[in-house]
Every structure is written in structure tokens, then in C-alpha cells.
Design a protein around this motif. Structure first.
Motif, PDB file in Angstrom:
ATOM      1  N   MET A  82       0.827  -1.206   0.000  1.00  0.00           N
ATOM      2  CA  MET A  82       0.000   0.000   0.000  1.00  0.00           C
ATOM      3  C   MET A  82       0.861   1.256   0.000  1.00  0.00           C
ATOM      4  N   LEU A  83       1.920   1.250   0.791  1.00  0.00           N
ATOM      5  CA  LEU A  83       2.807   2.420   0.831  1.00  0.00           C
ATOM      6  C   LEU A  83       3.557   2.584  -0.489  1.00  0.00           C
ATOM      7  N   TYR A  84       3.919   1.475  -1.099  1.00  0.00           N
ATOM      8  CA  TYR A  84       4.588   1.521  -2.404  1.00  0.00           C
ATOM      9  C   TYR A  84       3.676   2.179  -3.440  1.00  0.00           C
ATOM     10  N   CYS A  85       2.417   1.766  -3.476  1.00  0.00           N
ATOM     11  CA  CYS A  85       1.467   2.342  -4.433  1.00  0.00           C
ATOM     12  C   CYS A  85       1.185   3.802  -4.115  1.00  0.00           C
ATOM     13  N   ARG A  86       1.091   4.130  -2.837  1.00  0.00           N
ATOM     14  CA  ARG A  86       0.895   5.538  -2.453  1.00  0.00           C
ATOM     15  C   ARG A  86       2.028   6.401  -2.981  1.00  0.00           C
ATOM     16  N   ASN A  87       3.253   5.925  -2.828  1.00  0.00           N
ATOM     17  CA  ASN A  87       4.405   6.710  -3.271  1.00  0.00           C
ATOM     18  C   ASN A  87       4.445   6.853  -4.793  1.00  0.00           C
ATOM     19  N   LEU A  88       4.001   5.816  -5.507  1.00  0.00           N
ATOM     20  CA  LEU A  88       3.914   5.923  -6.966  1.00  0.00           C
ATOM     21  C   LEU A  88       2.885   6.981  -7.354  1.00  0.00           C
ATOM     22  N   TYR A  89       1.761   6.995  -6.667  1.00  0.00           N
ATOM     23  CA  TYR A  89       0.701   7.958  -6.950  1.00  0.00           C
ATOM     24  C   TYR A  89       1.176   9.381  -6.687  1.00  0.00           C
ATOM     25  N   LEU A  90       1.943   9.555  -5.621  1.00  0.00           N
ATOM     26  CA  LEU A  90       2.415  10.892  -5.251  1.00  0.00           C
ATOM     27  C   LEU A  90       3.777  11.198  -5.862  1.00  0.00           C
ATOM     28  N   GLU A  91       4.319  10.284  -6.621  1.00  0.00           N
ATOM     29  CA  GLU A  91       5.538  10.468  -7.418  1.00  0.00           C
ATOM     30  C   GLU A  91       6.742  10.874  -6.575  1.00  0.00           C
ATOM     31  N   GLY A  92       6.735  10.496  -5.299  1.00  0.00           N
ATOM     32  CA  GLY A  92       7.870  10.799  -4.454  1.00  0.00           C
ATOM     33  C   GLY A  92       8.081  12.268  -4.167  1.00  0.00           C
ATOM     34  N   ALA A  93       7.143  13.114  -4.626  1.00  0.00           N
ATOM     35  CA  ALA A  93       7.282  14.549  -4.402  1.00  0.00           C
ATOM     36  C   ALA A  93       6.941  14.888  -2.952  1.00  0.00           C
ATOM     37  N   ASN A  94       7.254  16.105  -2.582  1.00  0.00           N
ATOM     38  CA  ASN A  94       7.041  16.528  -1.204  1.00  0.00           C
ATOM     39  C   ASN A  94       5.615  17.049  -1.017  1.00  0.00           C
ATOM     40  N   HIS A  95       4.637  16.182  -1.258  1.00  0.00           N
ATOM     41  CA  HIS A  95       3.240  16.564  -1.076  1.00  0.00           C
ATOM     42  C   HIS A  95       2.881  16.556   0.404  1.00  0.00           C
TER      43      HIS A  95
END
Length: 301
Positions: free
Chosen positions: A203-216
Motif C-alpha cells: 500500500m505504501l509503495y502504491c501511495r508513493n507511486l501515486y504521489l511520485e515521491g514529491a514533497n506533497h
């Protein structure tokens, strides 16, 4: 006591899908496994007509009763952890909703991460909702629904629509929605091993893909709608499983919405897997579907 079908499905998901994708760092592998799962569906009713259209630049599946001229629209945002899709499972479930309600369902094939990270999916679904209103569809004839990541997008869509002065739809149904990207709910820890489908790492992996590793900002209401002000939103229904990672996304959404005066109906089902209403083999799925149908009918009367 849960059904034997649910016990069998929990075991199947844990031993196959969850074990295969656990700790994965390969989105293509995840998509492959979910395409395999997408084959486990029955045929849809012969009364259902399916087609595709382009709406505001997004390909959409259109599902309705044959020969129906119903003005009622269901905008359904499918789940898939923001990175994959299971159109057979989702469209089968949506057809089972469209038939008893005589709804014209619209299912956007929104852009997926990581190729198209936040807010591409939300932007796509929002303009489709706006286009329905611009085309003359009355807001009271629109139902919004979504599951998992699609629940996140659907709720964020409504928050954006309210902020931009658009009218609210008739009601909203969310199934195991992702609402808290901070993972602050107790179920993220409590159900870390009992969730039959996903691990917290995936789930965290997919979250990070969705947020593209940016500082959201993870508390941004379009990323974690749990932290929004819900004043003025339409009636909601939630369904979640007691042993899934995102159980508390639903329970806390219901609690916070009620505190803001929103009519809210919550059902937490014992030991049901994530998005269990989509698995039509389960008696519990049939019962949840009937509750959703009854809820929507009540709101339209």
C-alpha cells in the motif's frame, strides 16, 4: 459467522495474490497479478448494454439497461491502488447496480500512476462530473461511487466540486475507500497481517507511486480527504471489512462526516476482504449490494 465462500476467498487471496505481490517493488508485476484476478467473474445479465465513449478526453465504459432512457447517472470511480485496474470485476459489479436501479453508469478509465501521478486521475474524473452538469444532468440525478483508491478520488472530486461552487450529487457510496495517506488509523497496524489482499508495504509503495515521491502534504484534502471539512456534502454510505488495512478510513470518515451534519450510513462486515462487495460469489456481497440499492432508492424518493 461468515460464509464458507468468504473463508475460501480469504484463503485464496492470501495464498495467491497477497503472497505474490508482498513487498513488491515492480508495478508491472502488480498489474499482471491483478489482471489474473480479473478473470474470476461471472457473465453479466443479458439485460445489460455495454459500450465505450470518450468524455472530456477520457475513455469511459458505459453500462446501462438495454433500451433504457433513464436520466439517472452513476459516476463510478474504480479502485486499483492508483496503479492498476480490474475492469471485468468492476464492470460486473456496476452492472449489478445498474440493473435494479435503472442507472446509466459511467466508469472513467482514468490515467494511472506512476505514468500519470497525482492529480491526473482526480483531474480526469472531476471534469467528467462537471461535464455531466454542463450537459444538463440534474445534480439530484447523479450518484457518485467508488472503491479503494477510487473512493479517494470520488471523495476528493466532491470536495473540489464544492470548493468550486458546483452542486452536489444526490448521494455517494464508498467501498473500502482510501482516505488517509498518513496511515494514522489503528487498522493500518492492527490488520497488518489479517488483510487478505494487501500488505502495508504494498500500500505504501502504491501511495508513493501515486504521489511520485514529491514533497506533497499528506494532509492535503485531495490526497487525504479524511482531514477535510465535510459540511454540505450529500448522504454517504460506506462498506468495509473488519480485518482490512483501511477499515478505519471508513469508520473515521463516517464519524467525522456525522460531526459535520452529513447523513452517513456505515457497515463494517466481519472478516470480509478489501472491496468484498465486488466479489459476487459471496453471500455477503449480495447482501451489501442490496443495502446499496436500498440506500440509493431511498435517497431518490
Amino acid at each position: 459467522m461468515i460464509s464458507w465462500q468468504a473463508r475460501a476467498l480469504n484463503l485464496f487471496l492470501k495464498q495467491t495474490v497477497k503472497r505474490s505481490i508482498e513487498n513488491t517493488k515492480d508495478v508491472n508485476k502488480l498489474r499482471f497479478q491483478m489482471r489474473a484476478l480479473d478473470k474470476f467473474v461471472f457473465g453479466t445479465s443479458s439485460n445489460i448494454e455495454r459500450s465505450q465513449s470518450m468524455r472530456e478526453g477520457t475513455l469511459c465504459d458505459e453500462i446501462k439497461l438495454k433500451f433504457s432512457n433513464s436520466k439517472k447517472k452513476l459516476l463510478y470511480v474504480h479502485g486499483g491502488a492508483f496503479v492498476f485496474k480490474t475492469p471485468a470485476i468492476h464492470n460486473n459489479f456496476i452492472a449489478r447496480l445498474a440493473e435494479p436501479l435503472d442507472l446509466h453508469a459511467i466508469v472513467p478509465d482514468y490515467p494511472l500512476a506512476p505514468e500519470y501521478p497525482f492529480p491526473a486521475a482526480l483531474d480526469s474524473c472531476y471534469v467528467i462530473y462537471k461535464s455531466l452538469l454542463d450537459a444538463g444532468t440534474l445534480p439530484e440525478d447523479i450518484i457518485i461511487a467508488g472503491d479503494s483508491a477510487g473512493g479517494n478520488i470520488a471523495l476528493s472530486l466532491l470536495l473540489r466540486a464544492r470548493r468550486n461552487g458546483l452542486p452536489m450529487p444526490n448521494c455517494c457510496v464508498l467501498i473500502s475507500p482510501v482516505a488517509d495517506m498518513t496511515q494514522s488509523g489503528l487498522s493500518s497496524v492492527e490488520n497488518r497481517y489479517s488483510d487478505a489482499l494487501f500488505s502495508l508495504d504494498v500500500m505504501l509503495y502504491c501511495r508513493n507511486l501515486y504521489l511520485e515521491g514529491a514533497n506533497h502534504d499528506l494532509h492535503n484534502e485531495e490526497i487525504s480527504p479524511l482531514f477535510a471539512d465535510f459540511t454540505g456534502l450529500p448522504p454517504f454510505m460506506f462498506h468495509a471489512g473488519s480485518t482490512e488495512l483501511m477499515r478505519d478510513d471508513s469508520t473515521r470518515l463516517a464519524e467525522f462526516m456525522q460531526a459535520h451534519g452529513v447523513e452517513t450510513h456505515l457497515q463494517v462486515w466481519r472478516e470480509m476482504p478489501h472491496v468484498f462487495p465486488l466479489f459476487e460469489q459471496l453471500p455477503e456481497s449480495k447482501a451489501a449490494l442490496q443495502q446499496i440499492v436500498d440506500f440509493i432508492k431511498k435517497q431518490q424518493n
